[in-house]
Design an enzyme around this catalytic site. Sequence first.
Site, short mmCIF file in Angstrom:
data_model
loop_
_atom_site.label_atom_id
_atom_site.label_comp_id
_atom_site.label_asym_id
_atom_site.label_seq_id
_atom_site.Cartn_x
_atom_site.Cartn_y
_atom_site.Cartn_z
N CYS A 244 0.81 -1.22 0.00
CA CYS A 244 0.00 0.00 0.00
C CYS A 244 0.84 1.27 0.00
O CYS A 244 0.31 2.36 -0.22
CB CYS A 244 -0.95 0.00 1.19
SG CYS A 244 -2.03 -1.45 1.25
N HIS B 202 -3.13 7.15 2.32
CA HIS B 202 -3.60 5.83 1.90
C HIS B 202 -4.97 5.58 2.49
O HIS B 202 -5.22 5.82 3.68
CB HIS B 202 -2.62 4.75 2.36
CG HIS B 202 -3.13 3.36 2.19
ND1 HIS B 202 -3.65 2.90 1.00
CD2 HIS B 202 -3.23 2.34 3.08
CE1 HIS B 202 -4.04 1.65 1.15
NE2 HIS B 202 -3.80 1.29 2.41
N ASN C 104 -10.22 -0.03 0.10
CA ASN C 104 -8.76 0.00 0.10
C ASN C 104 -8.26 -0.63 -1.19
O ASN C 104 -8.41 -1.83 -1.39
CB ASN C 104 -8.24 -0.77 1.32
CG ASN C 104 -6.73 -0.76 1.45
OD1 ASN C 104 -6.02 -0.41 0.52
ND2 ASN C 104 -6.24 -1.17 2.62
#
Length: 330
Positions: free
Chosen positions: A123, A256, A286
């Site tokens: 990520c 993020h 996500n």
Amino acid sequence: MTQTALRAAAIAGTGSFLPERIVTNDDLAAELATRGIETSDTWITERTGIRQRHLAERGVATSDLATEAARRALADAGVQADELDLIIVATSTPDFVFPSTACLVQAKLGNKGAAAFDVQAVCSGFVYAMSTADAFVRAGRARCALVIGAEVFSRILDWNDRGTCVLFGDGAGAVVLKAADAPGILAAELHADGSQMNILCAAGNVAYGEVTGDPFLRMDGQAVFKQAVNVLEKSARQVCADAGLTLADVDWLVPHQANVRILNMLARKLDVSLDKVVVTLDRHANTSAASVPLALDAARRDGRIKSGHVVLMQGVGGGFTWGSVLARMS
């Protein structure tokens, strides 16, 4: 190209692409119920802030999403594919072991000759890739770079694990960086702590024609939450100091998109108004390495992020990795 030192890298364009299929929390709850797994829109939304996600159909590869995002970024920048001399794709879900997804994207765009490679920092991948491209431009080794974050995370989810399968989505975002006289990328800093690898990992592998280990994503949610908030706070303060700025100088925080609780806690620790935090988590879930460029492009296209704004982009993910890029928008 001649390796003449160039002064700076600036963001010339952004683009993004999401699979057509939208799966709401209610849709997902109904699907999971057929597996005997109980969840609901309320349960997911209250714990994560996610209301829906985009999921790629079987057969759609990461390079497909990446290429569409790239085309939109190139169009936004007014750049032709053959002008690129560097292509970096951040992904944890590459099409193949090799060649790299970046090489596949290069072929689909019709570029020949540009350096092309993948970055794997989960990520944090897009932040790592942006920092890498910036270094290439500053060193005079690239004049026009394409940086992409792209994932088909639905391929590595255990759809019997309610704790993880509700969290993720698929998508891609891209940025074009060009050499410029005025600094666009003001500062960047990257970190990792491999001793924390087990709190978020997909530890499977293919060896001797067989899958070895666990092929699915596994996560210790509480450990990730604690680590994420702490490291992102420190990283934000450090990258601003490196640029000679303060957090008050930051117009937008583009973190993020992992969990709304992480975003809210981070904003409180940094004393940043939630009105200055770009959130797409509710729509995208996500999307790992794609989450930051997706959010950046969304906020540019709806008019929030404008030329001259200072934007703090942050990633945190498996590895354990984290980092920040501070940019002034062109």
